[in-house]
Design an enzyme around this catalytic site. Structure first.
Site, short mmCIF file in Angstrom:
data_model
loop_
_atom_site.label_atom_id
_atom_site.label_comp_id
_atom_site.label_asym_id
_atom_site.label_seq_id
_atom_site.Cartn_x
_atom_site.Cartn_y
_atom_site.Cartn_z
N ILE A 1 21.35 57.88 -24.50
CA ILE A 1 22.64 57.21 -24.68
C ILE A 1 22.43 55.74 -24.34
O ILE A 1 21.96 55.42 -23.25
CB ILE A 1 23.73 57.78 -23.73
CG1 ILE A 1 23.88 59.30 -23.88
CG2 ILE A 1 25.06 57.08 -23.97
CD1 ILE A 1 24.81 59.92 -22.83
N VAL B 1 20.84 51.88 -28.84
CA VAL B 1 20.12 51.06 -27.86
C VAL B 1 19.04 51.90 -27.18
O VAL B 1 17.85 51.75 -27.46
CB VAL B 1 21.08 50.45 -26.83
CG1 VAL B 1 20.30 49.67 -25.76
CG2 VAL B 1 22.08 49.51 -27.52
N CYS B 2 19.41 52.81 -26.35
CA CYS B 2 18.43 53.53 -25.52
C CYS B 2 17.49 54.41 -26.35
O CYS B 2 16.30 54.50 -26.05
CB CYS B 2 19.14 54.36 -24.47
SG CYS B 2 20.21 53.35 -23.42
N THR B 3 18.02 55.05 -27.38
CA THR B 3 17.15 55.86 -28.24
C THR B 3 16.42 54.97 -29.24
O THR B 3 15.19 55.05 -29.35
CB THR B 3 17.97 56.92 -29.00
OG1 THR B 3 18.63 57.77 -28.06
CG2 THR B 3 17.07 57.77 -29.88
#
Length: 242
Positions: free
Chosen positions: A136, A140-142
């Site tokens: 999540i 962004v994070c992935t």
């Protein structure tokens, strides 16, 4: 009358198309449970609350299921959080208690987890070339981590059911960019089936069906229905011979 020369000409006109159709296509990149690992990237209790592209119950289940893939197939796992002492929050206890001894990299500033040396070291230490990833937010994070891992030469499988973000559009845009970057997008069921390969394997039917009953009840209830039919079932009038 259709002449012999016309017939031969027609055959040779079609031949290049036929031969072209028989040329090998792109390679089918498959998950290998002996060379795969799982990353949980920022699936945190605070960030969970901003996910709007899944309903809350489904998404909570999907986050935990993503982490549980590693336990089902005895895969190494690396956990990471972003600024967990702030509003992003901690990992759900259902995930952290599942892996009390796994590397947990608490990042205090880096947005892309790959920018954190401790995280890079933890991933490299697993000595695997395939990474199953969710985080999540998707965009962004992935996405950032997936593209960084691709740049390092890893084969990345992004679990599209366990990454979440603010809107469907943002998820679609992130998935498009990841796909363009060579990231393989797959859902939970496809990931589990590819790791298992054959219901007769271990893990196979004996281990995977109970796992699916917990995390993918739509399939679990297929197995339950079969069990009920075998244990208690009788044919209704008109069913015999259908």
């Amino acid at each position: 009358m259709f002449s012999f020369i016309q017939a031969v000409t027609a055959v040779f006109a079609v031949l290049p198309v036929t031969l072209a159709a028989l040329q090998p296509g792109p390679p089918f990149v498959r998950l290998d449970k002996t060379d795969a690992m799982v990353i949980v990237a920022d699936l945190q209790e605070g960030l969970y609350q901003i996910v709007r592209d899944f309903d809350t119950v489904t998404y909570r289940n999907n986050m935990i299921a993503h982490a549980a893939i590693a336990k089902l197939f005895s895969l190494p796992i690396v956990l990471t959080t972003s600024a967990e002492t702030g509003p992003n929050g901690i990992l759900p206890k259902e995930i952290s208690s599942m892996y009390p001894s796994a590397p947990l990299i608490r990042r205090n500033g880096e947005v892309d987890a790959w920018d954190n040396k401790d995280f890079r070291d933890a991933v490299r230490a697993q000595n695997k070339s395939q990474i199953i990833l969710a985080g999540i937010t998707t965009d962004v994070c992935t996405e950032f981590l997936a593209l960084s891992l691709r740049a390092e030469g890893y084969t990345v499988f992004a679990n599209t059911e366990a990454s979440g973000t603010f809107t469907d559009k943002l998820a679609a845009d992130a998935n498009d960019r990841m796909r363009d970057g060579g990231v393989i997008l797959q859902g939970m069921f496809a990931i589990v089936m590819d790791l298992m390969r054959d219901w007769r394997n271990t893990p196979g039917s004996l281990q995977v069906l109970p796992w699916l009953d917990t995390y993918l009840p739509a399939y679990g209830y297929v197995a339950r229905g079969h069990e009920a039919a075998v244990q208690n079932g009788t044919l209704a009038p008109g069913e015999a011979g259908l």
